[in-house]
Design an enzyme around this catalytic site. Sequence first.
Site, PDB file in Angstrom:
ATOM      1  N   TYR A   1       0.745  -1.261   0.127  1.00 33.10           N
ATOM      2  CA  TYR A   1       0.068  -0.008   0.037  1.00 33.10           C
ATOM      3  C   TYR A   1       0.908   1.336  -0.067  1.00 33.10           C
ATOM      4  O   TYR A   1       0.539   2.331  -0.174  1.00 33.10           O
ATOM      5  CB  TYR A   1      -0.876   0.009   1.060  1.00 33.10           C
ATOM      6  CG  TYR A   1      -2.282   0.903   0.992  1.00 33.10           C
ATOM      7  CD1 TYR A   1      -2.857   0.758  -0.096  1.00 33.10           C
ATOM      8  CD2 TYR A   1      -2.334   1.824   1.973  1.00 33.10           C
ATOM      9  CE1 TYR A   1      -3.922   1.542  -0.283  1.00 33.10           C
ATOM     10  CE2 TYR A   1      -3.496   2.671   1.775  1.00 33.10           C
ATOM     11  CZ  TYR A   1      -4.317   2.472   0.490  1.00 33.10           C
ATOM     12  OH  TYR A   1      -5.214   3.358   0.550  1.00 33.10           O
TER      13      TYR A   1
ATOM     14  N   TRP B   1       2.701   3.105   2.378  1.00 32.59           N
ATOM     15  CA  TRP B   1       3.139   3.784   3.368  1.00 32.59           C
ATOM     16  C   TRP B   1       3.970   3.348   4.540  1.00 32.59           C
ATOM     17  O   TRP B   1       4.105   4.127   5.468  1.00 32.59           O
ATOM     18  CB  TRP B   1       1.636   3.987   4.362  1.00 32.59           C
ATOM     19  CG  TRP B   1       0.395   4.978   3.505  1.00 32.59           C
ATOM     20  CD1 TRP B   1      -0.483   4.447   2.932  1.00 32.59           C
ATOM     21  CD2 TRP B   1       0.512   6.346   3.815  1.00 32.59           C
ATOM     22  NE1 TRP B   1      -1.312   5.634   2.852  1.00 32.59           N
ATOM     23  CE2 TRP B   1      -0.806   6.792   3.118  1.00 32.59           C
ATOM     24  CE3 TRP B   1       1.278   7.057   4.157  1.00 32.59           C
ATOM     25  CZ2 TRP B   1      -1.010   8.173   3.092  1.00 32.59           C
ATOM     26  CZ3 TRP B   1       1.122   8.612   4.332  1.00 32.59           C
ATOM     27  CH2 TRP B   1       0.083   9.022   3.689  1.00 32.59           C
TER      28      TRP B   1
END
Length: 826
Positions: A125, A127
């Site tokens: 993802y 992050w």
Amino acid sequence: MTASAPVVRADARPPVTPHVPTTSHWGAYSVRPEADGRLDIRPHPADPAPSPLLGNIDGALRHATRVRGPAVRRGWLEHGPGPSRARGREPFVEVGWDEALDLVAAELARVRDEHGPQAVFGGSYGWASAGRFHHAQSQLHRFLAQFGGYTASRNSYSLGTSLVLLPHLVGRAGTDAVLRAASSWPTLVQHTELIVAFGGIPAKNVYVTPGGVTRHRTPGHLADLATSGTHIALISPLRADLPEGLDSTWYPVVPATDTALMLGLAHTLLTENLHDRAFLDRCTTGFDTFARYLDGRTDGTAKSADWAAHICGHDADDIRRLARRMAASRTLVTVTWSLQRIQHGEQPVWAGLALAAMLGQIGLPGGGFGHGYGSMGDVGDHGPQLRLPHLPQGPNPVDEFIPCARIADMLLHPGESYEYDGEQRTYPDIRLVHWAGGNPFHHHQDLGRLRRAFARPDTIVVHEPHWTATARHADIVLPTTTSLEREDFGGGRRDTHLIAMHRAVDPVGEARDDYDILGELAARLGFGERFTEGRTPRRWLEYLYGEWREELSRATRADVPGFEEFWAAGEFELPSGPSDFTLFEDFRRDPDSFPLGTPSGRIEISSAAIAALGLADCPGHPVWLEPDEWPGAVAAERHPLLLIANQPATRLHSQYDVGAHSMASKVAGREPVELHPDDAAVRGIRDGDVVRIFNDRGAVLAGARLSHGLRPGVLRLPTGAWFDPAPNDGDGDGDVPLCLHGNPNALTADVPSSRLTQGCTGQHALVQAEKYEGEAPPVTVRRPPPLQDGASVPRHARGPRSAAGGDRDHADHADHLPPLDRPETP
């Protein structure tokens, strides 16, 4: 004369090491390890409002939940790959790096050769780190692209709905302008008289941006609104969605009814002739279709202020007064990202754009439409828009992808079809999930269903620094370093600085960089030189910086220092960029010369392309559609409270939930849930009590915090508490999890916003709450899972098992796998 040994005095101290620079998604800082093992954290000296999230870094670095060495789930190690309900419930066996990497490489090769590269899902993802080289998503996708390809995910949980919808309405460049380059905060302070903030402007979110913010200026700009004469209409059931001290009016509407309120405002503008017909004729298309819906000619129901008041729970006269004030002022209509994370989340975004178009102020400084003010630190920022150094990923040879919020559907229903942005697509059959950077057990909804989905693949490989729920549901866990344990450079999308991220401490345990791990795997799979290009991480930093330096120097004629000078200085202040993007200003002035990238070249208040799809859950213009979960639904009879699962104020997503700042917010050791005192009183709940919150999907235990700052009937339970299912919980077919720690995604629904966008709907859930009687079970997620020494554990020597003795390819493609006997048999 001979040299003597140095004299060591009793009071001697080790030499003081200097602070070294680094950055994070919540801001730049410098760090120095102390003799006692703690970290001395100092915000960047140029930051006027440092993020309180810096307080999480010290306590999390060497926390007990750090993954100390490679680990393999015992059942997978003994019996080999195959679907398993034991994931998340079985001990891990610690193994050496060589064995772990050999296992992963062999399994990657097996799945690719037997099922094709599309059977590998490259989950990441993005992050994990603010660093641009050690960016887990880029590293993993580069590796898998060279491996032969992978099934990817598209869009985001934050904006999955809007990223598909907005290009239909304003084109792709217009989408970027709406999301990243609308009126800057200084422009709003100077020009805007009224901000109508649907979802508010939550100050807690403005500290965070992918890559970081060196100077957090948004809090100061928000404070400037208090002295500029700007009035803010806060449209939210939560008073905390706007900072205190501003000139504001709070409209505590019923959750999920923002679209109805927007339609009531639009109806008032239409019937009182307060709309800008000239702008609508010149710059939009489809208004007449929308107007027929507003005045009831389409369906016999006028979307009047009285109609809206009945739905949204606010006075009709107030709605009419607000509409008149909007027409008489320089007005910005802004919609937070949170509002599109619900069922039919397309509608508040589309209706907000239509409402702004009716005012005729799109393209005027400080007026028009905004999407995301208060949702991210760089929305409304006026820093430079410059591409920063980054690791190239290369093309993916596989065309398969899914919208990111459909991961459980993909794993549970391979071969089934679904609609996405006008296409008919098919879920691939995923045999191996390779995850690096991110925690789907934070982002995803209906975690009981996600656990069943994670039982489906043959193998799950996870790179992780901490024993998160995702790591605990893996088969092979590879410990990775954090930003403080490696060298990198980082900066945000509109940051003022590029920061040299110096290594501050040695890796914890046996942790390795993702680059080192993937380089070793690439070597085992025969493309090591292609992956590394013969460069160490430091050589990659020098190479990427050098290419970027040449590009930036040509584009801006700025004097950009060489790498060694940049590294020694610790930062480079980037050349200034434009304060505001002019796309909508140019378009407003001459729509024919500066058309938007839509079929009409105009703002599409009604879209013929979307209407032609015939989607009942997303028609061709903004409409009011009742979601399944809102206070007016039939389901509210059993679960009468509306849970809002918004972003936390004490961490980024689930990152550093074990840090001091996050831990200080816990109540009874669990995530705090805010309740209105009236709702608490009828349930016998007092401040500090442990509360059980439940629905048909699951239950959580949380700590009660009473507040008048939310509408009665509403609970607020932020996301990000590490998922901690009770032992032996959800083992049976159809059982639901009890999260001991208060993760709201044990309660939220895993359904798409619509068939157009397939966005997530994790913002709201209907629930019931009660005081937990007796002694609550302890939170367990803040210690590692059971770990065993691998020396005496037998290794598998067989091929992959079938699912519970059934046919993996045909029998078990249902949400509810049949229960598996324990221990599983090969």
